[in-house]
Scaffold this motif. Sequence first.
Motif, mmCIF file in Angstrom:
data_model
loop_
_atom_site.group_PDB
_atom_site.id
_atom_site.type_symbol
_atom_site.label_atom_id
_atom_site.label_comp_id
_atom_site.label_asym_id
_atom_site.label_seq_id
_atom_site.Cartn_x
_atom_site.Cartn_y
_atom_site.Cartn_z
ATOM 1 N N LEU A 26 45.347 33.506 33.254
ATOM 2 C CA LEU A 26 46.640 33.822 33.842
ATOM 3 C C LEU A 26 46.601 35.133 34.609
ATOM 4 C CD1 LEU A 26 48.976 32.786 30.895
ATOM 5 C CD2 LEU A 26 48.521 31.542 32.999
ATOM 6 N N ILE A 27 45.912 36.105 34.075
ATOM 7 C CA ILE A 27 45.780 37.393 34.762
ATOM 8 C C ILE A 27 44.949 37.228 36.024
ATOM 9 C CG2 ILE A 27 44.816 39.715 34.557
ATOM 10 C CD1 ILE A 27 45.637 39.616 31.593
ATOM 11 N N ASP A 28 43.901 36.417 35.982
ATOM 12 C CA ASP A 28 43.077 36.167 37.171
ATOM 13 C C ASP A 28 43.902 35.527 38.285
ATOM 14 O OD1 ASP A 28 40.906 37.216 35.900
ATOM 15 O OD2 ASP A 28 40.012 35.274 35.377
ATOM 16 N N VAL A 29 44.702 34.541 37.941
ATOM 17 C CA VAL A 29 45.541 33.883 38.951
ATOM 18 C C VAL A 29 46.556 34.867 39.513
ATOM 19 C CG1 VAL A 29 47.309 32.110 39.262
ATOM 20 C CG2 VAL A 29 45.213 31.575 38.030
ATOM 21 N N LEU A 30 47.139 35.682 38.665
ATOM 22 C CA LEU A 30 48.108 36.680 39.107
ATOM 23 C C LEU A 30 47.471 37.672 40.077
ATOM 24 C CD1 LEU A 30 50.992 37.836 38.789
ATOM 25 C CD2 LEU A 30 50.066 39.261 36.980
ATOM 26 N N LEU A 31 46.295 38.148 39.785
ATOM 27 C CA LEU A 31 45.605 39.092 40.668
ATOM 28 C C LEU A 31 45.265 38.454 42.009
ATOM 29 C CD1 LEU A 31 43.283 40.959 38.144
ATOM 30 C CD2 LEU A 31 45.335 41.813 39.273
ATOM 31 N N VAL A 32 44.851 37.195 42.000
ATOM 32 C CA VAL A 32 44.563 36.502 43.258
ATOM 33 C C VAL A 32 45.837 36.376 44.090
ATOM 34 C CG1 VAL A 32 43.896 34.274 44.243
ATOM 35 C CG2 VAL A 32 42.526 35.288 42.435
ATOM 36 N N LEU A 33 46.953 36.036 43.462
ATOM 37 C CA LEU A 33 48.214 35.933 44.188
ATOM 38 C C LEU A 33 48.657 37.277 44.767
ATOM 39 C CD1 LEU A 33 50.228 33.492 41.918
ATOM 40 C CD2 LEU A 33 49.301 33.041 44.193
#
Length: 140
Positions: A26-33
């Motif tokens: 979830l943190i990885d997806v948030l950082l990509v966004l």
Amino acid sequence: MRRPVPAYAAAIDEGRPIADLNMTPLIDVLLVLIVMFILLVPTITNEVPITLPGPSGRVLPVTTHRLAVSRAGAVTLDGAAMSDAALAARLAPVGRDEQATLVMATDPAARYERFVQVLAVVKRAGVTRLGFEGLSGPAF
């Protein structure tokens, strides 16, 4: 008899499934966004002001002038050779005329520096309706 469990592994029970939510994806997806928004927002908000022709009921005749730059750097406007100073004087009425369009044709072997100099003269003359003529055949 059971084997002794080391102290660092005492908190892990291998017999039970893990019921906690894994936060790493979830943190990885948030950082990509966040990175995507940082990169895209400046391009979305960038504006280039242009004047588009409005819908009118009548069609006005268009006068096309041809500006050519030769391989040697000589400039001709509508077939007449001229210097940069004379070009600026001849382009001033073209810039004021609403039906006039300037088409610029440059020899592919002409120096880019000369093309930029002529384009600067065109801009200083106030010409806003400008087109570029492309190559009609193979360049070599």
